[in-house]
Design a protein around this motif. Structure first.
Motif, PDB file in Angstrom:
ATOM      1  N   UNK A 359       0.860  -1.180   0.000  1.00  0.00           N
ATOM      2  CA  UNK A 359       0.000   0.000   0.000  1.00  0.00           C
ATOM      3  C   UNK A 359       0.897   1.231   0.000  1.00  0.00           C
ATOM      4  N   UNK A 360       0.759   2.051  -1.031  1.00  0.00           N
ATOM      5  CA  UNK A 360       1.502   3.308  -1.078  1.00  0.00           C
ATOM      6  C   UNK A 360       0.506   4.463  -0.958  1.00  0.00           C
ATOM      7  N   UNK A 361       0.737   5.303   0.049  1.00  0.00           N
ATOM      8  CA  UNK A 361      -0.145   6.457   0.255  1.00  0.00           C
ATOM      9  C   UNK A 361       0.106   7.511  -0.831  1.00  0.00           C
ATOM     10  N   UNK A 362      -0.955   8.235  -1.208  1.00  0.00           N
ATOM     11  CA  UNK A 362      -0.796   9.349  -2.150  1.00  0.00           C
ATOM     12  C   UNK A 362      -1.478  10.572  -1.541  1.00  0.00           C
ATOM     13  N   UNK A 363      -2.807  10.661  -1.682  1.00  0.00           N
ATOM     14  CA  UNK A 363      -3.519  11.809  -1.112  1.00  0.00           C
ATOM     15  C   UNK A 363      -4.183  11.426   0.194  1.00  0.00           C
ATOM     16  N   UNK A 377      -5.803  11.316  -6.054  1.00  0.00           N
ATOM     17  CA  UNK A 377      -5.381   9.915  -5.997  1.00  0.00           C
ATOM     18  C   UNK A 377      -5.038   9.641  -4.535  1.00  0.00           C
ATOM     19  N   UNK A 378      -5.724   8.713  -3.916  1.00  0.00           N
ATOM     20  CA  UNK A 378      -5.662   8.578  -2.453  1.00  0.00           C
ATOM     21  C   UNK A 378      -4.633   7.524  -2.034  1.00  0.00           C
ATOM     22  N   UNK A 379      -4.811   6.302  -2.487  1.00  0.00           N
ATOM     23  CA  UNK A 379      -3.799   5.271  -2.197  1.00  0.00           C
ATOM     24  C   UNK A 379      -3.611   4.389  -3.424  1.00  0.00           C
TER      25      UNK A 379
END
Ligand code: AMP
Ligand code: GLY
Length: 436
Positions: A359-363, A377-379
């Motif tokens: 899981x890579x976080x974004x927003x 873009x959330x995850x």
């Protein structure tokens, strides 16, 4: 080695995650970072990553040995120039070289001089000449704001009316200074693929090809986004494509820049369209792709930090990169309203339930109430497995576990690769991706 990662999206989380596997890593600092990066290092939120002198001071305060720049903003703003001028190692091009992304007309000029195949195009500074050009064309129409617009400055449409409106909006200030001129170019048809290089001292080390899904909805429908998912490697391309790209695009472009007195140290992203007339360049980026990085870096077996540090010293000659034979599929979970106006502040649950995917976080951001959405873009959820079937299953199982109101994601990421594996593949040249 203490490393500063600039940026705070999914790509930067993937970069930080990969760096954290290196035995050479001391402190990992990110700016502005995100909650995923906060789990693996320090995050600094009160320094502007786009301000060269502030970044220099941060590096001095935190005894940073190497800076890795994720997004284009700091590069276009001259952050790498400022760091180099005080002898801080950085992997990312100076602002003159970053123009390859920050000005589409500059990129076109370089391609023309270097004889790189690309769509025919013209640059227009006023409404009348842009409209006159569009009216001469048959369509589909491709209209691009010249400058940086977070991947959203391009319209590809069959409608002359929409193309004219887009040109008017760009020139009328929709993208600010990025729309002072528009580039109108011929439509190219085919499958897209991204080939990214680590470049330094005239050397270019390719990463494995990846495919980005730019449209919001399945089957390439809906508006262009920053990217709704990706996978790597890409198998429906000629085996020699990377070699071809190195010889016909990357090296000629680096040579042309050198001829103009411009050195290039950093990632160079080449967006290709595989047309019936051969590969053509759609765009360059002066950085790793997002979300391509999230599907490429999990497959890297080399020590990323070691090679980045060598690159920053222009010492890539004679190196190769090692890759896992596994495949990676990245699905982006986006907020409702993305890409126009994403809703923020919605509670995100279920991240802790994911065990079979990265899981890579974004927003995202942490609030006293817990994790909430903070961007379009959330995850990213990334399945890394032996086959595309398994990698898709892992990514989509994770996508189902993570919940926030109005979550949207594509269901067809890497589906084309599953079809190919079921039908026996073959060495077709075209297939998949988002084409009209
Ligand atoms: P760019 O930012 O220039 O890569 O454009 C964003 C997306 O628009 C690309 O990934 C393509 O999907 C599409 N696109 C850009 N240029 C063209 C073109 N000349 N023909 C067809 N599609 C294009
Ligand atoms: N994935 C395309 C980009 O990063 O611009």
């Amino acid at each position: 080695m203490n490393v500063l990662v600039l940026g705070g999206g999914g790509r930067e989380h993937a970069i930080g995650w990969k760096l954290a596997q290196s035995p050479l890593l001391g402190q990992l600092v990110s700016c502005p970072g995100n909650p995923g990066l906060a789990d693996i290092g320090d995050v600094v939120t009160d320094v502007d990553a786009n301000d060269p002198q502030s970044v220099v001071r941060l590096c001095q305060d935190r005894s940073i040995d190497l800076v890795v720049v994720g997004p284009e903003g700091p590069l276009a703003a001259g952050v790498a120039d400022a760091l180099r001028s005080v002898n801080i190692s950085v992997f990312g091009p100076n602002s003159d070289a970053a123009r390859i992304e920050s000005s589409k007309s500059f990129a076109k000029e370089i391609m023309a001089s270097a004889r790189v195949p690309t769509a025919k195009s013209g640059e227009y500074f006023d409404r009348e000449s842009a409209v006159a050009r569009l009216e001469e064309m048959d369509g589909p129409y491709v209209v691009k704001a010249d400058g940086l617009a977070a991947g959203k400055g391009v319209l590809v449409t069959k409608s002359l009316e929409q193309a004219v409106t887009w040109a008017e909006e760009c020139l009328g200030g929709r993208f600010g200074a990025a729309g002072e001129s528009v580039v109108i170019e011929d439509f190219l048809d085919g499958a897209e693929v991204s080939v990214i290089y680590m470049c330094a001292g005239g050397e270019a080390l390719p990463l494995p090809p990846a495919r980005d899904y730019k449209r919001l909805y399945d089957n390439g429908e809906g508006p262009n986004t920053g990217g709704m998912g990706s996978y790597s490697p890409v198998t429906d391309i000629p085996e020699s494509l990377v070699e071809w790209t190195t010889a016909n695009v990357t090296i000629p472009v680096l040579n042309e820049l050198t001829r103009r007195g411009i050195a290039y140290t950093g990632f160079l992203y080449i967006g290709l369209m595989l047309t019936d007339d051969g590969p053509q360049v759609l765009e360059f980026n002066c950085r790793l792709g997002d979300p391509e990085a999230q599907a490429i870096l999990p497959r890297m077996e080399s020590d990323f930090l070691e090679v980045l540090a060598a690159g920053a010293k222009d010492e890539l000659a004679g190196r190769t990169l090692e890759w896992s034979p596994k495949v990676a599929v990245d699905v982006v979970l986006a907020a409702p309203g993305y890409p126009r106006s994403p809703d923020v502040g919605m509670a995100i649950i279920g991240l802790d339930k994911v065990s079979e995917a990265l899981v890579f976080h974004a927003g995202t951001t942490n609030m006293p109430t817990g994790l909430v959405t903070a961007g379009g873009r959330v995850v990213n959820v990334v399945g890394v497995c032996n086959t595309f079937v398994e990698a898709r299953e892992a990514a989509y199982a994770a996508a189902d576990l993570i919940q926030f109101r109005g979550v949207q994601f594509r269901t067809d990421i890497a589906a084309v690769e599953v079809v190919r594996s079921e039908t026996g593949g073959g060495d077709s040249e075209i297939g998949g991706g988002d084409t009209e």
